[in-house]
Design a protein around this motif. Structure first.
Motif, short mmCIF file in Angstrom:
data_model
loop_
_atom_site.label_atom_id
_atom_site.label_comp_id
_atom_site.label_asym_id
_atom_site.label_seq_id
_atom_site.Cartn_x
_atom_site.Cartn_y
_atom_site.Cartn_z
N HIS A 69 0.86 -1.20 0.00
CA HIS A 69 0.00 0.00 0.00
C HIS A 69 0.89 1.24 0.00
O HIS A 69 1.21 1.79 1.05
CB HIS A 69 -0.92 -0.04 1.23
N HIS A 117 1.59 5.02 -2.13
CA HIS A 117 1.07 6.02 -3.09
C HIS A 117 2.21 6.74 -3.78
O HIS A 117 3.14 7.22 -3.12
CB HIS A 117 0.20 7.04 -2.36
N THR A 157 -0.30 1.75 -5.16
CA THR A 157 -1.77 1.72 -5.12
C THR A 157 -2.30 3.14 -5.09
O THR A 157 -2.72 3.63 -4.04
CB THR A 157 -2.24 0.96 -3.86
N HIS A 185 -4.84 6.31 -5.86
CA HIS A 185 -6.30 6.44 -5.84
C HIS A 185 -6.86 6.41 -7.26
O HIS A 185 -6.48 7.23 -8.11
CB HIS A 185 -6.70 7.76 -5.17
N GLU A 219 -6.04 1.77 -5.44
CA GLU A 219 -6.90 1.92 -4.26
C GLU A 219 -8.17 2.63 -4.71
O GLU A 219 -8.12 3.79 -5.10
CB GLU A 219 -6.21 2.71 -3.15
N HIS A 233 -12.54 2.36 1.02
CA HIS A 233 -11.41 2.08 0.12
C HIS A 233 -11.18 0.57 -0.01
O HIS A 233 -11.28 -0.17 0.96
CB HIS A 233 -10.14 2.75 0.64
N LEU A 288 -8.36 -2.14 -1.89
CA LEU A 288 -7.10 -2.35 -2.60
C LEU A 288 -7.27 -3.50 -3.59
O LEU A 288 -7.84 -4.54 -3.25
CB LEU A 288 -5.99 -2.69 -1.61
N ALA A 341 -9.36 -1.87 2.38
CA ALA A 341 -8.22 -1.18 3.00
C ALA A 341 -8.54 -0.73 4.42
O ALA A 341 -9.68 -0.40 4.75
CB ALA A 341 -7.83 0.03 2.15
N ASP A 373 0.47 2.41 3.76
CA ASP A 373 -0.27 3.57 3.22
C ASP A 373 0.69 4.76 3.11
O ASP A 373 0.33 5.90 3.42
CB ASP A 373 -1.47 3.91 4.10
#
Ligand SMILES: [Zn+2]
Ligand SMILES: [Zn+2]
Length: 251
Positions: A8, A10, A41, A43, A74, A82, A84, A159, A212
């Motif tokens: 996870h 971003h 992952t 958005h 995600e 959310h 994943l 998530a 995350d």
């Protein structure tokens, strides 16, 4: 085989992520942190996955080793939580991305409020920005989205289900029996044992912990350990890892 994961992460395509979350920097930090497998992952998009695969190739050529990169996304479903999704190939991820894009609320990003959403090229240089805000939700419900991702070969994991917002438990109060995954993600500071004690009805499920990460120091150092059964072999690739994850989340 035990694999050390962070599933996870971003990139700077997510408006909330810092600008130095380039594909090359993410792969480099994951390498330094000793990770075997990572997933980017972002958005509602996998628009930086091809450049991340190029960064992985460069790292492998330079170091003789590089974390396996799983194409991920995600999603925010219509119910407001959310999910994943992890894909066996960039093509299946992009098929899902384009499917989702037709069922998303499109409004313009306001970079001064949400941050820029940056695409990178294969050399890790900024290529341009996404003008549509990627933080809007899908108009499709979670079960429709999850089933479509599964049809394309993905593993699906709701998530940070321990959180008070954007989590399936916060949105729905419980996990519907028809939701087609028995695997869930917990936030980095949530103990799996403590969560199982708090939710005995979810005691038997499979859990991962994701960082995350929205900045480089947020990427797990050492990772979260997943036991991949021996039948998937010593040489993991994305299809084999996702197949293992699908099996672990369907039990
Ligand atoms: Zn989230
Ligand atoms: Zn996230």
């Amino acid at each position: 085989m035990i694999v050390r994961c962070d599933l996870h992460i971003h990139s700077a395509l997510s408006p909330c992520a810092s600008d130095d979350m380039t594909p090359g920097n993410i792969l480099g930090m994951a390498y330094l942190n000793g990770l075997d497998v990572i997933a980017i992952t972002d958005h509602q998009s996998c628009g930086n996955i091809r450049s991340a695969l190029a960064a992985r190739c460069r790292l492998f050529e330079e170091q003789g080793r590089a974390p396996l990169l799983i194409p991920g996304m995600e999603l925010e479903c219509a119910e407001g939580f959310h999910i994943l999704c992890y894909f066996p190939s960039v093509e299946s991820a992009e098929d899902f991305w384009h499917f989702c894009d037709t069922y998303r609320i499109h409004i313009a990003n306001k970079p001064t409020v949400f941050g820029e959403q940056v695409y990178f090229d294969a050399d890790d240089a900024p290529l341009g920005v996404e003008k549509d805000l990627l933080l809007t939700s899908s108009t499709l419900d979670s079960i429709t989205l999850a089933n479509e991702a599964l049809r394309l070969g993905a593993a699906v994991i709701p998530a940070h289900i321990d959180r008070d917002s954007y989590s399936i438990l916060a949105s729905l109060g419980s996990i519907p029996p028809e939701f087609p995954s028995r695997g869930y993600e917990l936030s980095r500071n949530c103990s799996i044992d403590a969560f199982r004690t708090l939710h005995p009805e979810l005691r038997e499920n499979f859990y991962i912990t994701g960082s995350d990460a929205h900045n480089l120091t947020g990427i797990f150092d050492g990772g979260f350990a997943i036991l991949v059964p021996d039948k998937y072999g010593d040489e993991l690739d994305a299809p084999k890892f996702v197949e293992a994850l699908r099996a672990l989340t369907s039990e």
